[in-house]
Write a protein that holds these residues in place. Structure first.
Motif, short mmCIF file in Angstrom:
data_model
loop_
_atom_site.label_atom_id
_atom_site.label_comp_id
_atom_site.label_asym_id
_atom_site.label_seq_id
_atom_site.Cartn_x
_atom_site.Cartn_y
_atom_site.Cartn_z
N ASP A 89 0.81 -1.21 0.00
CA ASP A 89 0.00 0.00 0.00
C ASP A 89 0.85 1.28 0.00
O ASP A 89 0.31 2.38 -0.08
N LEU A 90 2.17 1.12 0.10
CA LEU A 90 3.05 2.29 0.13
C LEU A 90 3.17 2.89 -1.27
O LEU A 90 3.21 2.17 -2.27
N ASP A 91 3.25 4.20 -1.32
CA ASP A 91 3.44 4.92 -2.59
C ASP A 91 4.93 5.16 -2.78
O ASP A 91 5.52 6.00 -2.11
N LEU A 92 5.55 4.40 -3.68
CA LEU A 92 7.01 4.41 -3.81
C LEU A 92 7.45 5.07 -5.10
O LEU A 92 6.75 5.04 -6.12
N ALA A 93 8.65 5.65 -5.03
CA ALA A 93 9.23 6.26 -6.23
C ALA A 93 10.74 6.38 -6.06
O ALA A 93 11.26 6.37 -4.94
N GLY A 94 11.45 6.50 -7.17
CA GLY A 94 12.89 6.78 -7.16
C GLY A 94 13.72 5.81 -6.35
O GLY A 94 13.68 4.59 -6.58
N PRO A 95 14.48 6.32 -5.37
CA PRO A 95 15.39 5.49 -4.58
C PRO A 95 14.69 4.35 -3.85
O PRO A 95 15.28 3.29 -3.64
N GLU A 96 13.42 4.56 -3.49
CA GLU A 96 12.68 3.52 -2.78
C GLU A 96 12.42 2.32 -3.68
O GLU A 96 12.48 1.17 -3.25
N LEU A 97 12.11 2.57 -4.95
CA LEU A 97 11.92 1.49 -5.90
C LEU A 97 13.24 0.76 -6.13
O LEU A 97 13.28 -0.47 -6.28
N ASP A 98 14.33 1.52 -6.18
CA ASP A 98 15.66 0.93 -6.35
C ASP A 98 15.99 0.05 -5.15
O ASP A 98 16.60 -1.00 -5.30
N PHE A 99 15.59 0.49 -3.96
CA PHE A 99 15.80 -0.29 -2.74
C PHE A 99 15.12 -1.66 -2.86
O PHE A 99 15.72 -2.71 -2.56
N LEU A 100 13.87 -1.66 -3.30
CA LEU A 100 13.15 -2.92 -3.44
C LEU A 100 13.79 -3.82 -4.49
O LEU A 100 13.84 -5.04 -4.33
N SER A 101 14.28 -3.22 -5.55
CA SER A 101 14.95 -3.99 -6.59
C SER A 101 16.19 -4.69 -6.03
O SER A 101 16.44 -5.87 -6.31
N LYS A 102 16.95 -3.97 -5.22
CA LYS A 102 18.15 -4.55 -4.59
C LYS A 102 17.77 -5.69 -3.64
O LYS A 102 18.44 -6.72 -3.60
N SER A 103 16.69 -5.50 -2.89
CA SER A 103 16.30 -6.53 -1.93
C SER A 103 15.87 -7.81 -2.63
O SER A 103 16.08 -8.91 -2.13
N LYS A 104 15.29 -7.67 -3.82
CA LYS A 104 14.89 -8.85 -4.59
C LYS A 104 16.11 -9.69 -4.97
O LYS A 104 16.03 -10.93 -5.04
N ASP A 105 17.23 -9.03 -5.23
CA ASP A 105 18.45 -9.75 -5.59
C ASP A 105 18.91 -10.67 -4.46
O ASP A 105 19.61 -11.66 -4.71
N PHE A 106 18.51 -10.34 -3.22
CA PHE A 106 18.88 -11.16 -2.06
C PHE A 106 17.72 -12.07 -1.63
O PHE A 106 17.74 -12.64 -0.53
N LYS A 107 16.74 -12.20 -2.53
CA LYS A 107 15.59 -13.07 -2.30
C LYS A 107 14.82 -12.70 -1.03
O LYS A 107 14.38 -13.56 -0.27
N ILE A 108 14.66 -11.40 -0.83
CA ILE A 108 13.86 -10.89 0.27
C ILE A 108 12.41 -10.80 -0.17
O ILE A 108 12.11 -10.19 -1.20
N GLY A 109 11.50 -11.41 0.57
CA GLY A 109 10.09 -11.40 0.21
C GLY A 109 9.54 -9.99 0.12
O GLY A 109 9.81 -9.15 0.98
N GLN A 110 8.75 -9.72 -0.90
CA GLN A 110 8.26 -8.37 -1.15
C GLN A 110 6.89 -8.09 -0.52
O GLN A 110 6.46 -6.95 -0.45
N SER A 111 6.21 -9.13 -0.10
CA SER A 111 4.92 -8.94 0.58
C SER A 111 5.19 -8.77 2.07
O SER A 111 5.71 -9.68 2.73
N GLY A 112 4.87 -7.59 2.60
CA GLY A 112 5.21 -7.31 3.99
C GLY A 112 4.13 -6.57 4.75
O GLY A 112 3.20 -5.99 4.17
N TYR A 113 4.28 -6.60 6.07
CA TYR A 113 3.33 -5.97 6.99
C TYR A 113 4.12 -5.41 8.16
O TYR A 113 4.91 -6.14 8.78
N SER A 114 3.96 -4.14 8.45
CA SER A 114 4.71 -3.51 9.54
C SER A 114 3.75 -2.93 10.58
O SER A 114 2.72 -2.34 10.23
#
Length: 234
Positions: A89-114
């Motif tokens: 539900d987060l509205d992401l752009a720029g560096p935040e999208l790049d952050f998620l892309s990097k985390s995928k490379d380490f097989k970090i699950g993208q579905s989250g709840y905080s």
């Protein structure tokens, strides 16, 4: 991914550390990763961040070396959020999208709840769970268990505060049983009632509470409860 709330809460309270507690939560939820972060605030100023996570060491090292805290969208949202949120539900752009892309490379699950939590004296923490489940399946899980997870976030917060400040020498470190007995005392339970609740002898309950009272430098149990409450231990 069902779990019994009372059983998980008991195991969490009896864990020797926050690291052990989040490992318990990960296993009970059958979730991929769990992270607990006690944040710096006006009420909490720590030389080193208090973070406990089940993420792989490779990702943690990469995150720290590349100072990804600056572009971490979850942490950014958690510092201001008033209630729990799904990462999708987060509205992401720029560096935040790049952050998620990097985390995928380490097989970090993208579905989250905080789940952000702030106590009465302004100490703030966030408990995050994330998974490789697709968004729909993860939303279904949170719809069923989100409320219970929010209750557990409160107890993890208190456990984290106790551990962090004990490491800094600012407050005494209560054992899991001392904490548990003192918490039930603060709720008005008698020795015998606590013994029944925790499946202990009344003598053992008295011993745990005596040790807690000594650690809190208190003459009476009521004083110990008051001090523990003021310190945010219970």
């Amino acid at each position: 991914m069902p779990f019994d709330y009372e059983s998980v809460l008991n195991d969490l309270l009896l864990s020797n550390s926050v690291a052990d507690a989040i490992a318990v939560l990960q296993g009970c939820c059958e979730i991929d990763f769990v992270t607990f972060h006690l944040m710096n605030s006006v009420s909490v100023q720590m030389d080193n961040p208090f973070v406990r996570t089940t993420y792989p060491p490779e990702w943690v090292t990469f995150y720290l070396l590349n100072n990804l805290v600056a572009s971490d969208p979850v942490l950014k949202a958690a510092t201001v959020a008033k209630k729990a949120f799904l990462w999708s539900d987060l509205d992401l752009a720029g560096p935040e999208l790049d952050f998620l892309s990097k985390s995928k490379d380490f097989k970090i699950g993208q579905s989250g709840y905080s789940i952000p939590y702030e106590d009465e004296i302004g100490r703030r923490s966030v408990l995050s769970l994330n998974s490789h489940l697709d968004d729909e399946a993860f939303r279904d899980f949170i719809a069923v268990k989100g409320g219970q997870l929010q209750l557990l976030a409160h107890d993890l917060h208190m456990k984290g505060v106790s551990e962090a400040f004990a490491e800094a020498g600012d407050v005494p470190h209560l054992s899991p049983r001392e904490y548990e007995c003192l918490k039930w005392t603060s709720l008005g339970k008698s020795y015998s009632e606590i013994a029944i609740i925790l499946s202990l002898s009344e003598h053992t309950v008295r011993s745990y509470l005596k040790m807690a009272r000594v650690k809190l430098d208190s003459v009476t149990l009521a004083q110990a409860v008051t001090k523990a409450t003021q310190m945010g231990l219970i």
